[in-house]
Design a protein around this motif. Structure first.
Motif, PDB file in Angstrom:
ATOM      1  N   GLY A  80       0.813  -1.212   0.000  1.00 57.77           N
ATOM      2  CA  GLY A  80       0.000   0.000   0.000  1.00 57.77           C
ATOM      3  C   GLY A  80       0.843   1.257   0.000  1.00 57.77           C
ATOM      4  O   GLY A  80       0.529   2.242  -0.689  1.00 57.77           O
ATOM      5  N   ALA A  81       1.930   1.253   0.767  1.00 57.49           N
ATOM      6  CA  ALA A  81       2.816   2.417   0.818  1.00 57.49           C
ATOM      7  C   ALA A  81       3.495   2.646  -0.529  1.00 57.49           C
ATOM      8  O   ALA A  81       3.623   3.787  -0.988  1.00 57.49           O
ATOM      9  N   ILE A  82       3.917   1.567  -1.173  1.00 55.94           N
ATOM     10  CA  ILE A  82       4.564   1.694  -2.486  1.00 55.94           C
ATOM     11  C   ILE A  82       3.589   2.244  -3.520  1.00 55.94           C
ATOM     12  O   ILE A  82       3.929   3.139  -4.307  1.00 55.94           O
ATOM     13  N   ALA A  83       2.373   1.720  -3.538  1.00 57.21           N
ATOM     14  CA  ALA A  83       1.381   2.178  -4.522  1.00 57.21           C
ATOM     15  C   ALA A  83       1.082   3.661  -4.358  1.00 57.21           C
ATOM     16  O   ALA A  83       1.016   4.418  -5.352  1.00 57.21           O
ATOM     17  N   ALA A  84       0.891   4.096  -3.113  1.00 56.07           N
ATOM     18  CA  ALA A  84       0.593   5.508  -2.877  1.00 56.07           C
ATOM     19  C   ALA A  84       1.783   6.392  -3.247  1.00 56.07           C
ATOM     20  O   ALA A  84       1.620   7.451  -3.873  1.00 56.07           O
ATOM     21  N   ALA A  85       2.992   5.956  -2.888  1.00 59.88           N
ATOM     22  CA  ALA A  85       4.184   6.753  -3.179  1.00 59.88           C
ATOM     23  C   ALA A  85       4.434   6.856  -4.680  1.00 59.88           C
ATOM     24  O   ALA A  85       4.886   7.894  -5.177  1.00 59.88           O
ATOM     25  N   ARG A  86       4.116   5.794  -5.414  1.00 57.76           N
ATOM     26  CA  ARG A  86       4.326   5.837  -6.870  1.00 57.76           C
ATOM     27  C   ARG A  86       3.425   6.876  -7.528  1.00 57.76           C
ATOM     28  O   ARG A  86       3.850   7.570  -8.464  1.00 57.76           O
ATOM     29  N   ARG A  87       2.209   6.973  -7.075  1.00 55.52           N
ATOM     30  CA  ARG A  87       1.303   7.969  -7.660  1.00 55.52           C
ATOM     31  C   ARG A  87       1.821   9.385  -7.416  1.00 55.52           C
ATOM     32  O   ARG A  87       1.750  10.252  -8.295  1.00 55.52           O
ATOM     33  N   ILE A  88       2.349   9.602  -6.218  1.00 53.30           N
ATOM     34  CA  ILE A  88       2.883  10.933  -5.900  1.00 53.30           C
ATOM     35  C   ILE A  88       4.112  11.232  -6.758  1.00 53.30           C
ATOM     36  O   ILE A  88       4.243  12.313  -7.339  1.00 53.30           O
ATOM     37  N   ARG A  89       5.024  10.260  -6.866  1.00 51.73           N
ATOM     38  CA  ARG A  89       6.251  10.487  -7.634  1.00 51.73           C
ATOM     39  C   ARG A  89       5.982  10.666  -9.127  1.00 51.73           C
ATOM     40  O   ARG A  89       6.701  11.410  -9.801  1.00 51.73           O
ATOM     41  N   ALA A  90       4.979   9.975  -9.644  1.00 49.99           N
ATOM     42  CA  ALA A  90       4.644  10.160 -11.060  1.00 49.99           C
ATOM     43  C   ALA A  90       4.222  11.603 -11.327  1.00 49.99           C
ATOM     44  O   ALA A  90       4.609  12.216 -12.339  1.00 49.99           O
ATOM     45  N   THR A  91       3.461  12.169 -10.405  1.00 48.57           N
ATOM     46  CA  THR A  91       3.010  13.558 -10.559  1.00 48.57           C
ATOM     47  C   THR A  91       4.177  14.528 -10.438  1.00 48.57           C
ATOM     48  O   THR A  91       4.335  15.430 -11.270  1.00 48.57           O
ATOM     49  N   THR A  92       5.016  14.357  -9.417  1.00 46.25           N
ATOM     50  CA  THR A  92       6.136  15.286  -9.233  1.00 46.25           C
ATOM     51  C   THR A  92       7.169  15.142 -10.347  1.00 46.25           C
ATOM     52  O   THR A  92       7.816  16.117 -10.738  1.00 46.25           O
ATOM     53  N   GLY A  93       7.321  13.912 -10.879  1.00 51.03           N
ATOM     54  CA  GLY A  93       8.256  13.717 -11.978  1.00 51.03           C
ATOM     55  C   GLY A  93       7.842  14.474 -13.230  1.00 51.03           C
ATOM     56  O   GLY A  93       8.667  15.091 -13.915  1.00 51.03           O
ATOM     57  N   LEU A  94       6.546  14.438 -13.530  1.00 53.94           N
ATOM     58  CA  LEU A  94       6.045  15.182 -14.699  1.00 53.94           C
ATOM     59  C   LEU A  94       6.197  16.689 -14.498  1.00 53.94           C
ATOM     60  O   LEU A  94       6.556  17.422 -15.435  1.00 53.94           O
ATOM     61  N   LEU A  95       5.944  17.154 -13.279  1.00 54.91           N
ATOM     62  CA  LEU A  95       6.136  18.580 -12.990  1.00 54.91           C
ATOM     63  C   LEU A  95       7.599  18.974 -13.136  1.00 54.91           C
ATOM     64  O   LEU A  95       7.919  20.072 -13.611  1.00 54.91           O
ATOM     65  N   GLY A  96       8.505  18.065 -12.756  1.00 56.59           N
ATOM     66  CA  GLY A  96       9.932  18.347 -12.885  1.00 56.59           C
ATOM     67  C   GLY A  96      10.354  18.531 -14.329  1.00 56.59           C
ATOM     68  O   GLY A  96      11.189  19.400 -14.643  1.00 56.59           O
ATOM     69  N   ILE A  97       9.796  17.724 -15.212  1.00 58.70           N
ATOM     70  CA  ILE A  97      10.105  17.879 -16.640  1.00 58.70           C
ATOM     71  C   ILE A  97       9.702  19.263 -17.132  1.00 58.70           C
ATOM     72  O   ILE A  97      10.446  19.942 -17.852  1.00 58.70           O
ATOM     73  N   VAL A  98       8.515  19.686 -16.717  1.00 61.91           N
ATOM     74  CA  VAL A  98       8.014  20.989 -17.145  1.00 61.91           C
ATOM     75  C   VAL A  98       8.887  22.119 -16.596  1.00 61.91           C
ATOM     76  O   VAL A  98       9.277  23.035 -17.333  1.00 61.91           O
ATOM     77  N   LEU A  99       9.219  22.041 -15.303  1.00 66.42           N
ATOM     78  CA  LEU A  99       9.946  23.137 -14.670  1.00 66.42           C
ATOM     79  C   LEU A  99      11.402  23.210 -15.102  1.00 66.42           C
ATOM     80  O   LEU A  99      11.914  24.293 -15.441  1.00 66.42           O
ATOM     81  N   VAL A 100      12.096  22.071 -15.097  1.00 65.56           N
ATOM     82  CA  VAL A 100      13.531  22.084 -15.404  1.00 65.56           C
ATOM     83  C   VAL A 100      13.778  22.037 -16.907  1.00 65.56           C
ATOM     84  O   VAL A 100      14.431  22.918 -17.465  1.00 65.56           O
ATOM     85  N   GLY A 101      13.254  20.994 -17.561  1.00 64.34           N
ATOM     86  CA  GLY A 101      13.462  20.888 -19.004  1.00 64.34           C
ATOM     87  C   GLY A 101      12.781  21.999 -19.773  1.00 64.34           C
ATOM     88  O   GLY A 101      13.397  22.669 -20.615  1.00 64.34           O
ATOM     89  N   GLY A 102      11.503  22.233 -19.451  1.00 66.71           N
ATOM     90  CA  GLY A 102      10.784  23.319 -20.129  1.00 66.71           C
ATOM     91  C   GLY A 102      11.362  24.676 -19.804  1.00 66.71           C
ATOM     92  O   GLY A 102      11.428  25.558 -20.673  1.00 66.71           O
ATOM     93  N   GLY A 103      11.799  24.867 -18.553  1.00 75.60           N
ATOM     94  CA  GLY A 103      12.398  26.141 -18.167  1.00 75.60           C
ATOM     95  C   GLY A 103      13.666  26.430 -18.926  1.00 75.60           C
ATOM     96  O   GLY A 103      13.921  27.577 -19.341  1.00 75.60           O
TER      97      GLY A 103
END
Length: 409
Positions: A80-103
């Motif tokens: 359960g902890a892994i499943a919840a953490a994966r959903r959070i990391r998927a969201t932050t990872g996509l935001l990172g692409i936008v902020l760092v790569g897109g920036g």
């Protein structure tokens, strides 16, 4: 008095050996590129390495530590902890692409397309969570071995680009990211075989996020106050000075690994000791030997700081960072005291306290860099780092002295 489990020192030894290899690969990359790239290009390469270290913490957002807290004493919650953490990391990872790569693209940085490509690798931290079972058991042999192979792949890719004669810093940034990507995929492939069968107690995403967020912001602050001086040095002194300073910082990073990894390996044990009401005794037994080790190491390295910088950089110009490295060596000793103390606060589930200490540390570092870099250059940045690490150790120590030794009942 509670004894430290042998697994902690054994795991610390494995983590340190793995980190020695990883740091050796990184230092080899830096030594090679310091000679191969222009001084400005080398500075730009080290700048984006620092950006990606902060991005790694932002993508994790405290989910790694939170997953340990949730499942270390409750094995039924691992899946359960892994499943919840994966959903959070998927969201932050996509935001990172936008902020760092897109920036980088929007700001028109040199080699922006390569920065954008490299910014996709933090998404693979979603897969890394499969190693939670190893962390809970303080069994680090497999994760360390895979990380060591990943570091070797990064170095091999850099050597291949060097052989081909590439002078683009972004190519080498992607090579390092490629090794990290392999590492995260490999960790998943190995870790998933040891996870419990599907099922167990579910962990709501919101619940894990509430626990993780203060620690995640604190972690980002910690990485930021370690690397934010890059912004000030690049703006006031230029990329050539940035490369010299970052080589000194990498030496510090190499030096702090034993203290950092001892604290990392000890987190599940410290969590259990907290619930048993023995946290202060446990963290004292952990912090004392690591701080003594750091003090001895600082004394040994001090007279050779300039020689070490020249050896790694391959140029007399890198000796200009000697005064900065002296202050960073003192900061290294402070980390060996502060890291276990701060980890003990994490173990006691006082994540808001960790956040407060880290936010104050970041503000102190920003103020120190804004004041000292324009007047004292890279030595000022190192002084700001020392002041920050002293504050972290002091703030964490006072919290443990004044707080309760056991859980609330």
């Amino acid at each position: 008095m509670t004894a430290i489990p042998r697994r902690i020192w054994g795991s610390t030894g494995l983590l340190v050996l793995g980190r020695i290899w990883g740091s050796a690969c990184t230092l080899a990359i830096l030594a090679l590129l310091a000679r191969h790239l222009t001084q400005a290009g080398f500075g730009r390469f080290t700048f984006y390495l620092a950006v990606f270290l902060v991005l790694d913490s932002a993508v994790d957002l405290g989910t790694g530590q939170a997953a340990i807290q949730v499942s270390a004493a409750h094995p039924s919650k691992v899946n359960g902890a892994i499943a919840a953490a994966r959903r959070i990391r998927a969201t932050t990872g996509l935001l990172g692409i936008v902020l760092v790569g897109g920036g980088a693209v929007l700001l028109g940085e040199e080699g922006a397309r390569w920065v954008l490509l490299a910014s996709f690798y933090p998404l693979t931290h979603v897969l890394e969570l499969s190693t939670l079972v190893f962390k809970n058991e303080i069994a680090w042999s497999r994760p360390v071995a895979i990380r060591a192979v990943a570091s070797g792949i990064s170095l091999s890719l850099v050597l291949l680009l060097w052989y081909w004669g590439s002078k683009e810093p972004g190519h080498y940034l992607c090579a390092v990211a490629g090794g990290s990507t392999f590492g995260n995929i490999g960790l998943h492939l190995v870790g998933r075989r040891y996870l419990p069968p599907r099922g167990g107690t579910p962990v709501p995403v919101r619940s894990l996020l509430r626990l993780a967020l203060p620690m995640g912001i604190a972690s980002v602050c910690q990485q930021a106050y370690f690397w934010v001086d890059n912004l000030f040095i690049r703006a006031h002194l230029g990329e050539a000075w940035l490369g010299r300073y970052n080589l000194a910082v990498r030496i510090m990073s190499f030096g702090i690994m034993a203290g950092v990894y001892a604290s990392l390996a000890a987190l599940p044990w410290l969590t259990r000791e907290f619930h048993a009401g023995r946290l202060r005794s446990a963290v004292t037994r952990l912090a004392a030997p690591t701080f003594l080790l750091a003090s001895i190491g600082t004394a040994i390295l001090w007279p050779f700081a300039g020689d070490l910088l020249q050896l790694l950089g391959g140029d007399e110009h890198f000796r200009l960072a000697t005064p900065a490295l002296h202050w960073l060596l003192l900061a290294t000793a402070a980390v060996y005291l502060g890291a276990p103390l701060l980890t003990a606060i994490v173990a006691s589930a006082r994540s808001r306290t960790v956040l407060a200490i880290s936010v104050v540390a970041l503000l102190l570092n920003l103020a120190g860099n804004a004041w000292l870099v324009p007047t004292r250059g890279i030595e000022g940045a190192a002084l700001a780092t020392l002041a920050t690490e002293v504050w972290v150790a002091l703030g964490a120590g006072l919290t443990l002295i004044l707080g309760k030794a056991g859980p609330r009942t």
